[in-house]
Design a protein around this motif. Structure first.
Motif, PDB file in Angstrom:
ATOM      1  N   UNK A 138       2.578  24.709 -20.396  1.00  0.00           N
ATOM      2  CA  UNK A 138       1.785  23.234 -18.986  1.00  0.00           C
ATOM      3  C   UNK A 138       0.537  23.836 -19.079  1.00  0.00           C
ATOM      4  N   UNK A 139       0.522  24.770 -18.210  1.00  0.00           N
ATOM      5  CA  UNK A 139      -0.683  25.812 -17.637  1.00  0.00           C
ATOM      6  C   UNK A 139      -2.097  26.237 -18.429  1.00  0.00           C
ATOM      7  N   UNK A 140      -1.848  25.016 -19.886  1.00  0.00           N
ATOM      8  CA  UNK A 140      -2.641  25.302 -20.591  1.00  0.00           C
ATOM      9  C   UNK A 140      -3.239  23.970 -20.920  1.00  0.00           C
ATOM     10  N   UNK A 141      -2.110  23.070 -20.843  1.00  0.00           N
ATOM     11  CA  UNK A 141      -1.896  21.553 -21.362  1.00  0.00           C
ATOM     12  C   UNK A 141      -3.135  20.867 -20.700  1.00  0.00           C
ATOM     13  N   UNK A 142      -4.374  19.952 -20.743  1.00  0.00           N
ATOM     14  CA  UNK A 142      -4.766  19.371 -19.639  1.00  0.00           C
ATOM     15  C   UNK A 142      -4.112  17.917 -20.085  1.00  0.00           C
ATOM     16  N   UNK A 143      -3.864  16.833 -20.718  1.00  0.00           N
ATOM     17  CA  UNK A 143      -3.159  15.719 -20.878  1.00  0.00           C
ATOM     18  C   UNK A 143      -3.001  15.658 -19.432  1.00  0.00           C
ATOM     19  N   UNK A 144      -2.510  14.026 -19.775  1.00  0.00           N
ATOM     20  CA  UNK A 144      -1.622  13.472 -18.471  1.00  0.00           C
ATOM     21  C   UNK A 144      -0.941  13.267 -19.162  1.00  0.00           C
ATOM     22  N   UNK A 145       0.017  13.980 -20.486  1.00  0.00           N
ATOM     23  CA  UNK A 145       1.806  13.022 -20.388  1.00  0.00           C
ATOM     24  C   UNK A 145       2.055  14.991 -21.527  1.00  0.00           C
ATOM     25  N   UNK A 146       2.192  15.836 -20.681  1.00  0.00           N
ATOM     26  CA  UNK A 146       2.740  17.362 -21.340  1.00  0.00           C
ATOM     27  C   UNK A 146       3.814  16.818 -22.704  1.00  0.00           C
ATOM     28  N   UNK A 147       4.770  15.901 -22.807  1.00  0.00           N
ATOM     29  CA  UNK A 147       5.366  15.126 -23.433  1.00  0.00           C
ATOM     30  C   UNK A 147       5.227  15.198 -24.703  1.00  0.00           C
ATOM     31  N   UNK A 148       3.691  15.178 -24.881  1.00  0.00           N
ATOM     32  CA  UNK A 148       3.191  15.075 -26.257  1.00  0.00           C
ATOM     33  C   UNK A 148       3.799  16.562 -27.395  1.00  0.00           C
ATOM     34  N   UNK A 149       3.559  17.256 -26.699  1.00  0.00           N
ATOM     35  CA  UNK A 149       3.466  18.946 -26.596  1.00  0.00           C
ATOM     36  C   UNK A 149       5.128  18.841 -26.989  1.00  0.00           C
ATOM     37  N   UNK A 150       5.564  18.383 -25.947  1.00  0.00           N
ATOM     38  CA  UNK A 150       7.210  18.879 -25.691  1.00  0.00           C
ATOM     39  C   UNK A 150       7.506  18.649 -27.739  1.00  0.00           C
ATOM     40  N   UNK A 151       7.427  17.071 -27.361  1.00  0.00           N
ATOM     41  CA  UNK A 151       7.854  16.517 -28.873  1.00  0.00           C
ATOM     42  C   UNK A 151       7.653  17.397 -30.145  1.00  0.00           C
ATOM     43  N   UNK A 152       6.342  17.407 -29.547  1.00  0.00           N
ATOM     44  CA  UNK A 152       6.139  18.887 -31.385  1.00  0.00           C
ATOM     45  C   UNK A 152       7.311  19.617 -31.380  1.00  0.00           C
ATOM     46  N   UNK A 153       7.833  20.056 -30.403  1.00  0.00           N
ATOM     47  CA  UNK A 153       8.453  21.309 -30.528  1.00  0.00           C
ATOM     48  C   UNK A 153      10.162  20.789 -30.942  1.00  0.00           C
ATOM     49  N   UNK A 154      10.506  19.807 -30.570  1.00  0.00           N
ATOM     50  CA  UNK A 154      11.421  19.235 -30.762  1.00  0.00           C
ATOM     51  C   UNK A 154      11.605  18.664 -32.577  1.00  0.00           C
ATOM     52  N   UNK A 155      10.880  18.624 -32.819  1.00  0.00           N
ATOM     53  CA  UNK A 155      10.004  17.502 -34.381  1.00  0.00           C
ATOM     54  C   UNK A 155      11.475  18.116 -35.339  1.00  0.00           C
ATOM     55  N   UNK A 156      11.588  19.237 -35.453  1.00  0.00           N
ATOM     56  CA  UNK A 156      11.775  19.721 -37.175  1.00  0.00           C
ATOM     57  C   UNK A 156      13.427  19.791 -36.618  1.00  0.00           C
ATOM     58  N   UNK A 157      14.046  19.958 -35.174  1.00  0.00           N
ATOM     59  CA  UNK A 157      15.225  19.437 -35.141  1.00  0.00           C
ATOM     60  C   UNK A 157      16.092  17.782 -35.573  1.00  0.00           C
ATOM     61  N   UNK A 158      15.083  17.421 -34.583  1.00  0.00           N
ATOM     62  CA  UNK A 158      15.412  16.401 -34.775  1.00  0.00           C
ATOM     63  C   UNK A 158      15.264  15.457 -36.241  1.00  0.00           C
ATOM     64  N   UNK A 159      14.540  15.705 -36.685  1.00  0.00           N
ATOM     65  CA  UNK A 159      13.659  15.132 -38.084  1.00  0.00           C
ATOM     66  C   UNK A 159      15.377  15.810 -39.328  1.00  0.00           C
ATOM     67  N   UNK A 160      16.352  17.092 -38.697  1.00  0.00           N
ATOM     68  CA  UNK A 160      17.341  17.035 -39.735  1.00  0.00           C
ATOM     69  C   UNK A 160      18.817  16.203 -39.094  1.00  0.00           C
ATOM     70  N   UNK A 161      18.241  15.603 -38.253  1.00  0.00           N
ATOM     71  CA  UNK A 161      19.741  14.840 -37.379  1.00  0.00           C
ATOM     72  C   UNK A 161      20.445  16.143 -36.674  1.00  0.00           C
ATOM     73  N   UNK A 162      19.454  17.479 -36.040  1.00  0.00           N
ATOM     74  CA  UNK A 162      20.786  18.352 -35.468  1.00  0.00           C
ATOM     75  C   UNK A 162      20.897  17.823 -34.236  1.00  0.00           C
ATOM     76  N   UNK A 163      21.635  17.882 -33.402  1.00  0.00           N
ATOM     77  CA  UNK A 163      21.866  17.339 -31.851  1.00  0.00           C
ATOM     78  C   UNK A 163      21.264  18.769 -30.641  1.00  0.00           C
ATOM     79  N   UNK A 164      20.523  18.304 -30.022  1.00  0.00           N
ATOM     80  CA  UNK A 164      20.043  19.350 -29.299  1.00  0.00           C
ATOM     81  C   UNK A 164      20.653  19.271 -27.527  1.00  0.00           C
ATOM     82  N   UNK A 165      19.632  20.865 -26.641  1.00  0.00           N
ATOM     83  CA  UNK A 165      19.635  20.736 -25.488  1.00  0.00           C
ATOM     84  C   UNK A 165      18.185  21.221 -25.401  1.00  0.00           C
ATOM     85  N   UNK A 166      17.667  21.097 -24.261  1.00  0.00           N
ATOM     86  CA  UNK A 166      16.653  22.254 -23.077  1.00  0.00           C
ATOM     87  C   UNK A 166      17.041  21.921 -21.931  1.00  0.00           C
TER      88      UNK A 166
END
Length: 393
Positions: free
Chosen positions: A111-139
């Motif tokens: 986050x200390x390198x992210x300038x956009x107002x909504x860092x969830x943009x990058x959070x969402x990228x990180x979970x995308x491979x797991x979500x695409x396979x229908x695998x549940x997760x926790x953070x």
């Protein structure tokens, strides 16, 4: 001094990285011999489950993705490339292992390198491979996930502050979102994740523990009876970023009261996940190489523990049901060592973001119900497997 002469390249890689949210990613299979690889067909789950449930006749497998650091150096051409590389690591591991569950073990973003107002943009990228396979997760949160923006000193040298592109929330890459440099709070990151992902098992935790957010417990149930627990998974926020790196006395009290309520006789095994190692990790850390009874492959730095301990390790040691603690944070450590009756384990640095040039991978856990056992190993990006250890025989 960071160079900003290739803005078109920067923009391309940013768009490519962000658009992975919309792609159903696949594994990169190089034909490497699989270790414990399941041959089952993965069924996409479309509804959230109150508890996790093991499959009949099969162990329950968990992949730990630690220190992904999405969004690091987001203004450069290097940063977005590392995010793409990290997606490849996760895709490979998920393809080799087909886990039942994934735990994102902190420092999901830088986050200390992210300038956009909504860092969830990058959070969402990180979970995308797991979500695409229908695998549940926790953070679980790490010290970088809501850290305040750090202005690069290079931005203030000639020729001045460079043009910064802030991608749109829908990843269309056709315009810019206003840069805020204010960061996104732990609570907002969690709320956004839960709101937009039915497979997320994350929780914002009890309000009385805030600003510590990711504090919750998940139940792994028997395949025969969803009300019969096989194990409890405790997720704890070890702080850092917007507040000190510590598991507070309030969290210790919450953990104790929760265990007494749902597992008063310690008859059900408990597994613990947080990001920053406790100071107990320093006491069991191997010197130089890794020797028995410890198991692992890299021991390249000193343990960087929490700033203080307020009783969590004493409580864990006193509970015979606690079997192991899993952390990330130190990119150059991947060992497991015994500590009294339980195990203290590091994951494996999964992301290409963050410090250290060590090969990337994921720690895998395999839980068997009859008889109860926990095995663990590390699966590398290239498919190689090493450091297998039986934590509970």
């Amino acid at each position: 001094m960071i160079k900003f002469r290739n803005l078109s390249i920067i923009f391309f890689y940013t768009c490519l990285s962000l658009c992975f949210r919309l792609i159903s990613t696949v594994g990169f299979d190089d034909g490497t011999n699989r270790h414990h690889r399941s041959q089952r067909t993965v069924t996409l789950r479309t509804k959230p489950e109150k508890t996790l449930q093991s499959r009949p006749g099969a162990p329950f497998k968990i992949a730990l993705f630690a220190d992904l650091h999405f969004g690091e150096n987001a203004w450069s051409d290097w940063g977005p490339r590392q995010d793409v590389n990290s997606i490849r690591v996760m895709s490979n591991v998920l393809g080799y292992e087909t886990p039942d569950f994934v735990v994102y073990l902190g420092d999901v973003i830088t986050a200390n390198n992210i300038g956009v107002a909504n860092a969830s943009l990058y959070w969402d990228q990180a979970i995308s491979p797991t979500r695409a396979r229908g695998i549940p997760w926790a953070t679980v949160f790490g010290n970088h996930d809501d850290a305040p923006f750090e202005w690069p000193i290079e931005w203030f040298s000639l020729p001045g502050i460079p043009q910064v592109r802030c991608p749109l929330a829908n990843s269309s890459c056709l315009g810019e979102e206003e840069c805020s440099f204010r960061g996104t709070s732990r609570l907002d990151l969690t709320k956004n994740e839960i709101k937009h992902n039915v497979l997320s098992h994350s929780s914002s935790g009890p309000k009385e523990l805030w600003p510590s957010v990711s504090n919750y417990v998940l139940q792994l149930s028997s395949s025969e009876d969803p009300h019969s627990p096989v194990a409890f998974f405790y997720i704890l926020d070890s702080g850092g970023g917007s507040y000190p790196e510590v598991i507070s006395s309030a969290q210790v009290e919450w953990f104790n009261s929760t265990t007494q309520k749902i597992n008063p006789d310690s008859s059900v095994p408990e597994i613990i996940f947080w990001h920053i190692p406790s100071q107990a990790y320093k006491r069991v850390a191997p010197f130089f190489g890794i020797h028995k009874p410890c198991v692992g492959s890299i021991n390249k730095e000193r343990v960087a523990p929490q700033q203080a301990e307020t009783g969590i390790m004493k409580l864990l040691v006193e509970r015979p049901s606690v079997k192991a603690v899993f952390v990330g944070h130190n990119h150059g450590l991947d060992w497991c060592c015994p500590y009294n009756q339980l195990w203290l384990c590091f994951a494996r640095h999964t992301g290409y973001g963050g410090y250290g040039g060590w090969a990337k991978g994921s720690r895998i856990l395999e839980i068997t119900q009859y008889p109860f056992s926990i095995k663990s190993w590390i699966r590398m990006e290239d498919g190689h497997v090493h450091s297998e250890v039986i934590l509970i025989p």
